[in-house]
Motif scaffolding. Structure first.
Motif, PDB file in Angstrom:
ATOM      1  N   ASN A 287       0.814  -1.213   0.000  1.00 54.52           N
ATOM      2  CA  ASN A 287       0.000   0.000   0.000  1.00 54.52           C
ATOM      3  C   ASN A 287       0.850   1.267   0.000  1.00 54.52           C
ATOM      4  O   ASN A 287       0.674   2.170   0.820  1.00 54.52           O
ATOM      5  CB  ASN A 287      -0.974  -0.027   1.176  1.00 54.52           C
ATOM      6  CG  ASN A 287      -2.122  -0.981   0.914  1.00 54.52           C
ATOM      7  OD1 ASN A 287      -3.006  -0.706   0.103  1.00 54.52           O
ATOM      8  ND2 ASN A 287      -2.096  -2.138   1.576  1.00 54.52           N
ATOM      9  N   THR A 288       1.762   1.306  -0.983  1.00 55.86           N
ATOM     10  CA  THR A 288       2.587   2.498  -1.184  1.00 55.86           C
ATOM     11  C   THR A 288       2.276   3.133  -2.538  1.00 55.86           C
ATOM     12  O   THR A 288       3.178   3.603  -3.235  1.00 55.86           O
ATOM     13  CB  THR A 288       4.083   2.143  -1.083  1.00 55.86           C
ATOM     14  OG1 THR A 288       4.393   1.094  -2.014  1.00 55.86           O
ATOM     15  CG2 THR A 288       4.440   1.696   0.317  1.00 55.86           C
ATOM     16  N   LEU A 289       1.018   3.147  -2.916  1.00 53.97           N
ATOM     17  CA  LEU A 289       0.600   3.727  -4.190  1.00 53.97           C
ATOM     18  C   LEU A 289       0.780   5.241  -4.166  1.00 53.97           C
ATOM     19  O   LEU A 289       0.764   5.871  -3.108  1.00 53.97           O
ATOM     20  CB  LEU A 289      -0.856   3.394  -4.496  1.00 53.97           C
ATOM     21  CG  LEU A 289      -1.204   1.959  -4.849  1.00 53.97           C
ATOM     22  CD1 LEU A 289      -1.273   1.074  -3.616  1.00 53.97           C
ATOM     23  CD2 LEU A 289      -2.546   1.892  -5.590  1.00 53.97           C
ATOM     24  N   SER A 290       0.915   5.803  -5.352  1.00 52.96           N
ATOM     25  CA  SER A 290       1.012   7.252  -5.504  1.00 52.96           C
ATOM     26  C   SER A 290       0.542   7.616  -6.908  1.00 52.96           C
ATOM     27  O   SER A 290       0.297   6.739  -7.739  1.00 52.96           O
ATOM     28  CB  SER A 290       2.456   7.716  -5.299  1.00 52.96           C
ATOM     29  OG  SER A 290       3.281   7.225  -6.349  1.00 52.96           O
ATOM     30  N   ALA A 291       0.448   8.907  -7.173  1.00 46.44           N
ATOM     31  CA  ALA A 291       0.004   9.348  -8.495  1.00 46.44           C
ATOM     32  C   ALA A 291       0.975   8.920  -9.590  1.00 46.44           C
ATOM     33  O   ALA A 291       0.569   8.724 -10.740  1.00 46.44           O
ATOM     34  CB  ALA A 291      -0.171  10.864  -8.512  1.00 46.44           C
ATOM     35  N   VAL A 292       2.241   8.758  -9.247  1.00 50.31           N
ATOM     36  CA  VAL A 292       3.219   8.311 -10.244  1.00 50.31           C
ATOM     37  C   VAL A 292       3.395   6.795 -10.237  1.00 50.31           C
ATOM     38  O   VAL A 292       4.021   6.232 -11.128  1.00 50.31           O
ATOM     39  CB  VAL A 292       4.584   9.002 -10.040  1.00 50.31           C
ATOM     40  CG1 VAL A 292       4.465  10.496 -10.283  1.00 50.31           C
ATOM     41  CG2 VAL A 292       5.145   8.726  -8.650  1.00 50.31           C
ATOM     42  N   ASN A 293       2.854   6.134  -9.242  1.00 57.25           N
ATOM     43  CA  ASN A 293       2.905   4.671  -9.147  1.00 57.25           C
ATOM     44  C   ASN A 293       1.526   4.192  -8.675  1.00 57.25           C
ATOM     45  O   ASN A 293       1.371   3.707  -7.557  1.00 57.25           O
ATOM     46  CB  ASN A 293       3.994   4.241  -8.166  1.00 57.25           C
ATOM     47  CG  ASN A 293       4.418   2.795  -8.370  1.00 57.25           C
ATOM     48  OD1 ASN A 293       4.154   2.197  -9.414  1.00 57.25           O
ATOM     49  ND2 ASN A 293       5.058   2.224  -7.365  1.00 57.25           N
ATOM     50  N   PRO A 294       0.512   4.324  -9.550  1.00 54.78           N
ATOM     51  CA  PRO A 294      -0.872   4.240  -9.100  1.00 54.78           C
ATOM     52  C   PRO A 294      -1.549   2.888  -9.249  1.00 54.78           C
ATOM     53  O   PRO A 294      -2.696   2.733  -8.845  1.00 54.78           O
ATOM     54  CB  PRO A 294      -1.562   5.259 -10.018  1.00 54.78           C
ATOM     55  CG  PRO A 294      -0.811   5.103 -11.306  1.00 54.78           C
ATOM     56  CD  PRO A 294       0.621   4.805 -10.928  1.00 54.78           C
ATOM     57  N   GLY A 295      -0.882   1.922  -9.861  1.00 53.30           N
ATOM     58  CA  GLY A 295      -1.590   0.711 -10.246  1.00 53.30           C
ATOM     59  C   GLY A 295      -2.289   0.924 -11.577  1.00 53.30           C
ATOM     60  O   GLY A 295      -2.154   1.982 -12.218  1.00 53.30           O
ATOM     61  N   PRO A 296      -3.045  -0.060 -12.051  1.00 54.83           N
ATOM     62  CA  PRO A 296      -3.698   0.060 -13.362  1.00 54.83           C
ATOM     63  C   PRO A 296      -4.660   1.251 -13.391  1.00 54.83           C
ATOM     64  O   PRO A 296      -5.397   1.480 -12.433  1.00 54.83           O
ATOM     65  CB  PRO A 296      -4.474  -1.260 -13.498  1.00 54.83           C
ATOM     66  CG  PRO A 296      -3.911  -2.172 -12.468  1.00 54.83           C
ATOM     67  CD  PRO A 296      -3.384  -1.323 -11.374  1.00 54.83           C
ATOM     68  N   ASP A 297      -4.622   2.017 -14.475  1.00 58.79           N
ATOM     69  CA  ASP A 297      -5.548   3.150 -14.553  1.00 58.79           C
ATOM     70  C   ASP A 297      -6.873   2.700 -15.153  1.00 58.79           C
ATOM     71  O   ASP A 297      -7.093   1.529 -15.433  1.00 58.79           O
ATOM     72  CB  ASP A 297      -4.926   4.327 -15.303  1.00 58.79           C
ATOM     73  CG  ASP A 297      -4.665   4.036 -16.778  1.00 58.79           C
ATOM     74  OD1 ASP A 297      -5.386   3.220 -17.374  1.00 58.79           O
ATOM     75  OD2 ASP A 297      -3.727   4.639 -17.342  1.00 58.79           O
ATOM     76  N   TRP A 298      -7.753   3.669 -15.346  1.00 64.75           N
ATOM     77  CA  TRP A 298      -9.122   3.321 -15.732  1.00 64.75           C
ATOM     78  C   TRP A 298      -9.387   3.406 -17.245  1.00 64.75           C
ATOM     79  O   TRP A 298     -10.506   3.162 -17.691  1.00 64.75           O
ATOM     80  CB  TRP A 298     -10.110   4.198 -14.980  1.00 64.75           C
ATOM     81  CG  TRP A 298     -10.101   5.679 -15.303  1.00 64.75           C
ATOM     82  CD1 TRP A 298      -9.947   6.282 -16.507  1.00 64.75           C
ATOM     83  CD2 TRP A 298     -10.319   6.745 -14.360  1.00 64.75           C
ATOM     84  NE1 TRP A 298     -10.040   7.642 -16.408  1.00 64.75           N
ATOM     85  CE2 TRP A 298     -10.279   7.962 -15.100  1.00 64.75           C
ATOM     86  CE3 TRP A 298     -10.560   6.808 -12.996  1.00 64.75           C
ATOM     87  CZ2 TRP A 298     -10.459   9.205 -14.491  1.00 64.75           C
ATOM     88  CZ3 TRP A 298     -10.744   8.046 -12.394  1.00 64.75           C
ATOM     89  CH2 TRP A 298     -10.687   9.226 -13.123  1.00 64.75           C
ATOM     90  N   LEU A 299      -8.400   3.738 -18.047  1.00 68.95           N
ATOM     91  CA  LEU A 299      -8.668   4.035 -19.459  1.00 68.95           C
ATOM     92  C   LEU A 299      -9.313   2.866 -20.192  1.00 68.95           C
ATOM     93  O   LEU A 299     -10.265   3.059 -20.960  1.00 68.95           O
ATOM     94  CB  LEU A 299      -7.368   4.435 -20.160  1.00 68.95           C
ATOM     95  CG  LEU A 299      -6.718   5.741 -19.690  1.00 68.95           C
ATOM     96  CD1 LEU A 299      -5.511   6.060 -20.553  1.00 68.95           C
ATOM     97  CD2 LEU A 299      -7.719   6.885 -19.705  1.00 68.95           C
ATOM     98  N   ARG A 300      -8.818   1.650 -19.983  1.00 70.40           N
ATOM     99  CA  ARG A 300      -9.366   0.509 -20.717  1.00 70.40           C
ATOM    100  C   ARG A 300     -10.755   0.138 -20.225  1.00 70.40           C
ATOM    101  O   ARG A 300     -11.566  -0.406 -20.984  1.00 70.40           O
ATOM    102  CB  ARG A 300      -8.421  -0.679 -20.612  1.00 70.40           C
ATOM    103  CG  ARG A 300      -7.046  -0.436 -21.231  1.00 70.40           C
ATOM    104  CD  ARG A 300      -7.089  -0.353 -22.740  1.00 70.40           C
ATOM    105  NE  ARG A 300      -5.799  -0.006 -23.299  1.00 70.40           N
ATOM    106  CZ  ARG A 300      -5.499  -0.061 -24.586  1.00 70.40           C
ATOM    107  NH1 ARG A 300      -6.402  -0.438 -25.460  1.00 70.40           N
ATOM    108  NH2 ARG A 300      -4.303   0.277 -25.012  1.00 70.40           N
TER     109      ARG A 300
END
Length: 494
Positions: A92-105
């Motif tokens: 749980n070290t997410l950030s805006a530059v390391n966010p996990g999969p984004d929502w585009l697809r």
């Protein structure tokens, strides 16, 4: 050809509508070759379009659905191979530059859905029921995608129409976020529309398409969430319970063998309500490949029991069942050896832990190679039974019958020592949440279960004493840079 055109439409239009006109690096066929007049004329066009939706959704299920719905929970930890950066999820070290999969697809899937909902009503069908079924599936898929989005990011843009042209100077060119309350109202509206279009309780062969029983499972899931998270309370719990009880009237049952629920040789079995299909030469491997173990990593001096459960190796042990998860299974629980195994070595005669391997989605062996092509289950009957127990407990009813139905299969001859007896609501909820962990591990449920039961901050070690805002995922920096109207989730603004 139909699938390629649909993919082109979805990617291009969603990026235009949701984000910006910055598409210069996309390698896509020209939009000019896409002709609405030539596409949306026949039943075959409609059927091709709905199949394209499932195909595109599968690409999100391959890895991302588990990352959103399970990977941040306590059920997963380091494997013996390099994690490829996955630790930022379970740590749980997410950030805006390391966010996990984004929502585009996901929005690409929604664009495809919106095309179906716009154009299929104008197509003549030989059988109106077939037309209604396609529309019902589209509404259900849209509801489910928004359910993923709102649980993952909270406020997200609602897009109800396909975008077939884009003017960056238009006032509504860039979409703002809707509140969770607005999104759930929209989800519930789509669920209602879908329910009125499904003709009956039939489940399609293969169980790889949305149906009314699967819709009712989704409905129960949604109303449990809003009953707890949005303070919908008793009214929402009653709706959830009614929808989930309706699932019982369909052609579903608990299989006698827990193992057989997941095996590729038993796809579309009667415990499954809706699963995403994976097939050789049609799709890539699903996420089970990153929880298994390469043949070269299986130690020759490992214990015989684990080697027997693993068989032919495959994939890589990028991340693995955590000690927290493994310690909660009793030896008498038949789900244990279906869910994971622990490998021990014996250097100098001392039993030493080496690795853990997830077995639930372990695929099968073809031509000497392990392929991870088990269908990924979205809803199954045991999940429904435990949601019924949850709804009953919230309504001050006895949840014992449903919990014990699940436990009876799990413990078999040892069931008598594991009978559940209702006590109070808090203790019952704790028992239901743990039963869901044991029953549904690695099915992409645990993270969202922890949030719904309000236990993530307590049970996930990396979240203890931290900001509750971290329960949402951050919006990626690249997404924010493309749409000036998007607002980052508060816990990630620094």
């Amino acid at each position: 050809m139909m699938k390629r055109i649909i993919e082109n439409i979805g990617i291009v239009m969603v990026l235009f509508a949701l984000l910006s006109s910055c598409t210069k690096n996309l390698e896509l066929s020209p939009i000019s070759e896409i002709s609405v007049a030539s596409l949306w004329k026949t039943e075959e066009d409609a059927k091709g379009a709905i199949n394209g939706i499932y195909a595109r959704f599968r690409t999100q299920v391959q890895e991302n659905l588990y990352r959103w719905g399970g990977a941040r929970s306590e059920e997963i930890s380091y494997g013996i191979n390099g994690s490829e950066g996955r630790e930022f999820l379970f740590n749980n070290t997410l950030s805006a530059v390391n966010p996990g999969p984004d929502w585009l697809r996901l929005y690409s899937v929604l664009h495809d859905v919106n095309l179906v909902l716009k154009y299929v009503p104008n197509i003549d069908f030989t059988d109106q029921k077939e037309k209604n079924k396609i529309l019902a599936e589209a509404y259900t898929m849209r509801a489910y995608i928004y359910y993923i989005l709102v649980r993952t990011w909270g406020a997200v843009p609602i897009i109800k129409e396909p975008t077939e042209s884009f003017n960056p100077s238009a006032p509504d060119a860039y979409k703002t976020q809707n509140s969770p309350e607005e999104i759930f109202a929209f989800i519930k509206e789509d669920i209602g529309l879908a329910s009125g279009l499904f003709a009956d309780n039939a489940i399609p062969a293969g169980r790889a398409y949305w149906s009314k029983p699967a819709l009712n499972a989704l409905k129960g899931d949604v109303y449990l969430w809003t009953g707890k998270i949005l303070n919908g309370g008793r009214a929402d719990f009653e709706i959830a319970l009614s929808a989930l009880e309706d699932v019982k009237t369909a052609d579903v049952t608990l299989l006698s063998s827990f193992d057989q629920v997941f095996r590729g040789t038993n796809k579309g079995n009667k415990e499954v309500l809706f699963a995403v299909q994976f097939k050789q030469n049609e799709s890539g491997n699903q996420y089970g490949q990153d929880m298994y173990i390469a043949p070269t990593e299986i130690p020759s001096d490992g214990d015989a029991a684990s080697r027997g459960l693993i068989g032919v190796g495959g994939g890589l042990n990028r991340w693995a069942p955590s000690e927290i998860l493994r310690s909660q299974f009793q030896s008498t629980d038949t789900r244990k050896n279906v869910t994971f195994t622990e490998i021990y070595r014996f250097p100098s005669g001392v039993r030493t832990f080496y690795a853990s391997v997830a077995l639930k989605y372990k695929g099968g062996v073809t031509g000497g190679a392990r392929l991870f092509l088990d269908d990924v289950i979205i809803y199954r009957y045991a999940d429904v039974l435990l949601m019924i127990a949850e709804a009953k407990n919230a309504l001050d009813l006895d949840p014992s019958d449903e919990i014990n139905e699940v436990r009876q299969r799990a413990y078999g001859a040892n069931y008598a020592a594991n009978v559940f007896v209702s006590t109070d609501k808090i203790a019952n909820d704790e028992a239901i949440l743990k039963e869901r962990l044991l029953e549904l591990a690695f099915e992409g449920k645990r993270w969202w279960d922890l949030i719904r039961f309000d236990k993530a901050m307590d049970l996930v070690p990396s979240l203890q004493s931290r900001d509750r805002g971290l329960l949402l995922f951050p919006i990626s920096q690249s997404t924010l840079s493309l749409n000036p109207k998007l607002i980052q989730n508060e816990a990630y603004r620094n």
